[in-house]
Design a protein around this motif. Structure first.
Motif, PDB file in Angstrom:
ATOM      1  N   GLY A  12      26.297  43.923  27.185  1.00  0.00           N
ATOM      2  CA  GLY A  12      25.352  43.664  28.259  1.00  0.00           C
ATOM      3  C   GLY A  12      24.620  44.932  28.643  1.00  0.00           C
ATOM      4  O   GLY A  12      25.085  46.036  28.372  1.00  0.00           O
ATOM      5  N   ASP A  74      22.247  39.868  28.994  1.00  0.00           N
ATOM      6  CA  ASP A  74      23.167  39.704  27.872  1.00  0.00           C
ATOM      7  C   ASP A  74      22.709  38.508  27.046  1.00  0.00           C
ATOM      8  O   ASP A  74      21.679  37.904  27.327  1.00  0.00           O
ATOM      9  N   CYS A  80      28.357  38.748  27.877  1.00  0.00           N
ATOM     10  CA  CYS A  80      29.191  39.890  28.259  1.00  0.00           C
ATOM     11  C   CYS A  80      30.175  39.433  29.338  1.00  0.00           C
ATOM     12  O   CYS A  80      29.786  38.762  30.289  1.00  0.00           O
TER      13      CYS A  80
END
Length: 97
Positions: A12, A74, A80
């Motif tokens: 992320g 992400d 993430c």
């Protein structure tokens, strides 16, 4: 496109940006969605000291029509799970999805 190309599966990106023009961030959100990325944001307010440092004068801070955003990006397909942030802070993030 850079985030979509460089972001590891399960990784992320946290971005903090001053929002001088809201339309720029709307376009960024749309581009993230088109690339299969999840985009969430949290409106943040800088402290008085940071506001003084923006553009060197307090009145420059007022030119940021969208304030400041902390953005979490992400992959939808491989999100993430470890942002390194408190859960309570993450719960405050918004998205249009």
């Amino acid at each position: 496109a850079v985030l979509a190309h460089r972001l590891e599966p399960g990784g992320g990106a946290l971005l903090c940006c001053a929002v001088r023009q809201i339309r720029t961030f709307v376009a960024f959100e749309e581009a993230c969605t088109a690339q299969g990325l999840r985009y969430r944001w949290l409106q943040v307010e800088p402290g008085a000291e940071e506001q003084e440092g923006i553009g060197g004068r307090r009145n420059e801070y007022d030119k940021y029509e969208g304030g400041f955003l902390l953005m979490a990006v992400d992959r939808y397909s491989q999100p993430c799970y470890d942002w390194g942030l408190p859960d309570a802070l993450l719960a405050g993030f918004s998205s249009r999805a």
